[in-house]
Design an enzyme around this catalytic site. Structure first.
Site, PDB file in Angstrom:
ATOM      1  N   SER A 299       0.993   3.806   7.158  1.00  0.00           N
ATOM      2  CA  SER A 299       1.064   5.238   7.407  1.00  0.00           C
ATOM      3  C   SER A 299      -0.306   5.824   7.731  1.00  0.00           C
ATOM      4  O   SER A 299      -0.411   6.961   8.171  1.00  0.00           O
ATOM      5  CB  SER A 299       1.644   5.954   6.192  1.00  0.00           C
ATOM      6  OG  SER A 299       0.727   5.875   5.134  1.00  0.00           O
TER       7      SER A 299
ATOM      8  N   ASN B 117       0.838  -1.188   0.000  1.00  0.00           N
ATOM      9  CA  ASN B 117       0.000   0.000   0.000  1.00  0.00           C
ATOM     10  C   ASN B 117       0.891   1.263   0.000  1.00  0.00           C
ATOM     11  O   ASN B 117       1.027   1.915  -1.033  1.00  0.00           O
ATOM     12  CB  ASN B 117      -0.947  -0.036   1.202  1.00  0.00           C
ATOM     13  CG  ASN B 117      -1.993   1.034   1.166  1.00  0.00           C
ATOM     14  OD1 ASN B 117      -1.827   2.020   0.454  1.00  0.00           O
ATOM     15  ND2 ASN B 117      -3.062   0.865   1.915  1.00  0.00           N
ATOM     16  N   ASP B 118       1.520   1.548   1.117  1.00  0.00           N
ATOM     17  CA  ASP B 118       2.323   2.772   1.181  1.00  0.00           C
ATOM     18  C   ASP B 118       3.413   2.834   0.117  1.00  0.00           C
ATOM     19  O   ASP B 118       3.720   3.903  -0.413  1.00  0.00           O
ATOM     20  CB  ASP B 118       2.996   2.899   2.555  1.00  0.00           C
ATOM     21  CG  ASP B 118       1.973   3.068   3.664  1.00  0.00           C
ATOM     22  OD1 ASP B 118       0.828   3.422   3.341  1.00  0.00           O
ATOM     23  OD2 ASP B 118       2.328   2.844   4.831  1.00  0.00           O
ATOM     24  N   VAL B 119       4.003   1.683  -0.181  1.00  0.00           N
ATOM     25  CA  VAL B 119       5.152   1.715  -1.094  1.00  0.00           C
ATOM     26  C   VAL B 119       4.731   1.968  -2.538  1.00  0.00           C
ATOM     27  O   VAL B 119       5.578   2.098  -3.420  1.00  0.00           O
ATOM     28  CB  VAL B 119       5.968   0.407  -1.011  1.00  0.00           C
ATOM     29  CG1 VAL B 119       6.543   0.238   0.385  1.00  0.00           C
ATOM     30  CG2 VAL B 119       5.152  -0.790  -1.419  1.00  0.00           C
TER      31      VAL B 119
END
Ligand SMILES: NC(=O)c1ccc[n+]([C@@H]2O[C@H](COP(=O)([O-])OP(=O)(O)OC[C@H]3O[C@@H](n4cnc5c(N)ncnc54)[C@H](OP(=O)(O)O)[C@@H]3O)[C@@H](O)[C@H]2O)c1
Ligand SMILES: NC(=O)c1ccc[n+]([C@@H]2O[C@H](COP(=O)([O-])OP(=O)(O)OC[C@H]3O[C@@H](n4cnc5c(N)ncnc54)[C@H](OP(=O)(O)O)[C@@H]3O)[C@@H](O)[C@H]2O)c1
Lengths: 482, 98, 98, 482
Positions: free
Chosen positions: D447, D406-408
């Protein structure tokens, strides 16, 4: 009586200063990993040395600060003078000379220490004599070996190979003599009892004499172009000698600094040998490069196949070229042609030509020699390409200008024919559309073998001194493009 | 004897660690800086100057002092000259970098 | 006091050199090996086992011995487990390489 | 009475053994710089540890070899059992747990040492008490901090942020208490005189208690996904604690090994913080990632813009694709989907599709986490591409499959909008022709911020558990291509 500092501070303070000096040496080397920080690194390293020397001088019992001061002044003066007056091309021999002085100093120190200890009335411990012996042998070999190496690089000592068998016997003999003298020094330091000269520790000086002769005979039969390898190796030895001294004196700064130098010298030696595709043994004991019986073979190869060209013709080629690669070699350094070459490249660049230098790792006589010379002539860093970078581009290159290089562009290196350079990676200039080779004659380079490149169809020879020829090219190109 | 041996092993430890440091750092230095490196390392090897200083200073014996003086001169040439030569060469590399 | 200080500086020297060695080597280790590195470094930190061994051994005092025993157990878990976990992970990387 | 070895050998022999152990640790780490040699490196390092422990056990006066043996056996057994039974996905918490034990051991050793010295009737020197204090504080913080971190990673400890102001006050309070107890220990080790408990050195245990509470309160408010950073930092501390102990015991092996660990932990911490584009202070004291007020913003972004897809549709896309990139993330690890993903990639490869993994440096929960997982599933080394390598290829990629990441892959990182991830380099999957995102819901990643990627026109969501979804893709693809 102890020195100024020692009266007020515990011994740990001296050690701490040495630790800081060691950190400065290490940080200095770390900064040497990039051209941008390298100057600072050198300064940091020098600061470490300054700290170590000042602290030492203020710490120990200096009965004769006058003598010490005089020594520092004289040595410093000579050092500055040599460094300022030398030409960049003479760097290799200067580094060799300096290296010799370092070795000489450590041999003298060990001797002086022995005499001093006896004079104070102390006895010579095994630790002291053993290290003195090691420092004496390495120091003397380094001093004389470096001097011979520097002499060869400077053209003062010729390449007069001593017949190998006799030579090897002499080396073994004097190495044996040095070792025996060392054993006497360690086992029976008072062998002479109270004889008048006994206080001079004669066995040590016998060792020094034998090691000195050994040093000379070790280096004389090695070919002139292998001198950088010799100097790097001797530098490594003198670092190890310093570390050894550190073991005896219990001096951290000496151990760390000496070990760093030892590592540096050894790594440079290995790198140079690898880029020449030769073993260290071959460099040290293999005698001189090619034998002169090659001259016949040379005639065969060259006979009728050599095309000569003139600066005017080369300029005509350059005017229509899109991409030009300049390959500098030892001849450029000797002729001091770097400024003329740099000017030519700048001119071409101004006229929109894609122009670069292709630099072989062992072009010249020291690792990085060409880079140092070209940087001196203000060639931008990004115009100097390494072998792996430039080799794939020769097939898209219109003109390759070989300036005073020979072995590093010899295609025979790619053939496994047992020639002294076979297996060495070379710059494949022949893949360029046209190759211009500038040198004074057809005589061979360092390895002594002929170069079939000169006889290729797309190669033209521009005979003449590199500096003059390059200057001619510059002038003619200016005229033609005006 | 026992403490001498201990001191030796401590020194050996310093030697080994310094050798690792030297190896790791020096193999990272690019070829084009090898000539200044040689000259700079050379200057560092003039660290024997420390030994010379002590001996030239001690001066218990005229011969030892004379030898010490000579050693100081030679080592100083090595140090000062080495660093200067290296400095001149490196100065020309400046502005470069990538 | 004086020799204690000297010993301290010698130890400090070892520390500094080891820190340089560590820095130079560890910054060279590629990201994909960072998990096994963490586990392996973790195992090395179980070197406190040495202290535990000495204390567990000395046994002048029951409480000290008991604490020492516990320390030996914990440190051994750290060492043995850390190396093994790292080994299992690394074994799967083998055959790879470029 | 000295141990077996000490009766026959000089103390230098022990030092030499420690030096050899140190060399083995260093060589082990050097071999860790390449996957090919890394297994050997780990073994070399273990050999160094074995040598150090055996020599120590045989050297010192062991009055209770039984207790020592029992401790080694119990600890070794538990260690093997944990290492053998743990799943690769649980590695992060296991490493944290081990780290805690190391810290606990050093705190206990320091206490035992103090008690022991008093019992023998010696007095507590400053060197001893000072190091004991340092080891006690670092060890206790490491023990409890690592335990909390491992608990969070394992889902046993929830993310229940303590209100920051109160939290900070508590930390300062207990840090102060630990420091005061330490000062008492150093300045007045015999503060209690001959009181009955005095021989237990109570000030030390007060210090341990305060440091333990400090350790818990330090880690509890840190977000679960930041635990690897915490563990690396604590590992670095425990290395430094070991080095400190080495200073007191004059033990070379402890100094070298401890320093190496300290360096490793610190470097890993810095690398992780840099790849997340956050400062260490922000990780440690910034509190939890995103705040939950974002849910409204999320609805705005996602509302009406989310396209769902099915395994069948994805397989149709894959059948016509020439190039596919799979981006794994934390969700793949949690779902243990690595084997299914590996099978899918192998299938695609067999059918001539150019397929690779794009691996973000902080994908998952530890540096290199994804690489370790995929290697376990036998994915060849050369199929795993790093961020810099794979990013330029997305524009030529037909399908990008995001598996539990997700965040990456959040494009908001490229916008400087003050979001927790802005500035962090991400995988630009949106440049691919079609993006398939597989996760269970639209809930955010670590995050805590929404991901606009999910709402893009060329993105389709494949909702479901990663393992099941990937297995579905494998089955459907097999059927379709049969
Ligand atoms: N760089 C290192 O670290 C290092 C260390 C050890 C050994 N080496 C060896 O040194 C060699 C270096 O190769 P290289 O191609 O640079 O040099 P080279 O093979 O030695 O050839 C240099 C050429 O320059 C020509 N030359 C000499 N003076 C000249 C002048 N004033 N004007 C124009 N040309 C002149 C010479 O030919 P003419 O006489 O016909 O003019 C000679 O053939 C290799 O064999 C290498 O193994 C290098
Ligand atoms: N690698 C490191 O060293 C490291 C260290 C510290 C912090 N971090 C942080 O960790 C994050 C890593 O990013 P990431 O993209 O890998 O992970 P991420 O941003 O945490 O997202 C993981 C996603 O996986 C999904 N998921 C969870 N369980 C799943 C299951 N069983 N099946 C399918 N999907 C599942 C979750 O969505 P659903 O709940 O909707 O399924 C979640 O959105 C970064 O923010 C990084 O800064 C990494």
């Amino acid at each position: 009586m102890a020195g100024v500092l020692a009266q007020y501070l515990p011994p740990a303070a001296l050690q701490l200063a040495y630790l800081i000096a060691g950190i400065l040496f290490i940080q200095g080397l770390r900064d040497m990993t990039h051209p941008r920080t390298a100057t600072r690194g050198n300064q940091i390293s020098a600061a470490g040395m300054f700290l170590a020397v000042v602290v030492t001088a203020l710490w120990f019992d200096i009965l004769s600060p006058l003598i010490l001061g005089a020594g520092l002044l004289v040595g410093g003066g000579i050092g500055v003078w040599l460094a300022v007056t030398v030409e960049t091309t003479e760097m290799p021999q200067l580094v060799g000379l300096f290296n010799g002085f370092g070795g000489g100093a450590s041999a003298l120190v060990a001797g002086a220490e022995l005499i001093d200890v006896l004079a104070v009335g102390d006895s010579l411990t095994i630790g002291l004599t053993a290290t003195a012996a090691i420092a004496g042998i390495i120091g003397s070999v380094t001093f004389w070996g470096s001097l011979v190496a520097a002499g060869k690089l400077h053209g003062l000592v010729g390449d007069s190979p001593v017949s190998t068998n006799v030579g090897h016997a002499i080396k073994v003999l004097f190495l044996g003599a040095a070792v025996v003298a060392g054993l006497v020094l360690v086992i029976q330091p008072d062998a002479l009892g109270n004889a008048p000269m006994a206080s001079w520790v004669p066995s040590y000086w016998v060792l020094v004499a034998a090691a000195s002769i050994l040093g000379i005979f070790l280096v004389v039969p090695i070919g002139g172009a292998d001198m950088p390898v010799v100097i790097a190796l001797l530098n490594s030895y003198s670092g190890l000698a310093a570390a050894t001294t550190g073991f005896v004196l219990g001096n951290t700064a000496l151990i760390i600094a000496g070990t760093l130098v030892g590592a540096s010298g050894l790594i440079l030696t290995v790198i140079m040998c690898e880029s020449m595709n030769r073993s260290l043994t071959n460099v040290l004991f293999g005698g001189l490069g090619g034998d002169d019986g090659d001259s016949e073979e040379m005639e065969d190869i060259y006979e009728g196949n050599i095309q000569e060209t003139s600066p005017e013709e080369v300029v005509m080629l350059l005017e229509t070229a899109d991409r030009v690669v300049v390959v500098p070699g030892y001849g450029m350094a000797v002729a001091q042609a770097q400024h003329a070459v740099a000017e030519l490249v700048e001119l071409l660049d101004e006229h929109g030509v894609d122009v670069e230098f292709g630099i072989h790792p062992v072009a010249g006589r020291m690792p990085g020699h060409m880079n140092a010379l070209l940087a001196e002539a203000d060639v931008p860093y990004d115009k100097m390409r390494e072998l792996e970078e430039v080799n794939p581009t020769f097939s898209q290159t219109d003109v390759a200008i070989v300036c005073g290089a020979n072995d590093v562009v010899n295609p025979r290196a790619n053939e496994d024919d047992g020639s002294p350079i076979s297996g060495m990676p070379v710059l494949n200039v022949a893949e360029a559309n046209t190759v211009i080779v500038n040198k004074r004659s057809l005589s061979p380079g360092f390895s002594g073998i002929p170069n079939p490149l000169f006889a290729r169809d797309n190669t033209s020879m521009l005979f003449g001194d590199a500096k003059e020829s390059m200057q001619d090219l510059v002038n003619d190109y200016k005229e033609a493009t005006d | 004897m026992a403490t001498e041996l201990s001191a030796f092993v401590t020194n050996l430890t310093l030697f080994v660690l310094a050798a690792f440091v030297g190896y790791e750092i020096i193999t990272k230095i690019p070829t084009n800086l090898h000539t200044p490196l040689m000259s700079g390392a050379n200057a560092i090897s003039g660290i024997t100057l420390l030994g010379s200083v002590v001996v030239a200073g001690a001066g218990e014996n005229t011969l030892a002092t004379a030898l010490g003086f000579l050693a100081v001169v030679m080592a100083t040439i090595n140090v000062v000259g080495g660093y200067l030569v290296s400095h001149f060469m490196l100065d020309q590399f400046r502005g470069g970098g990538n």
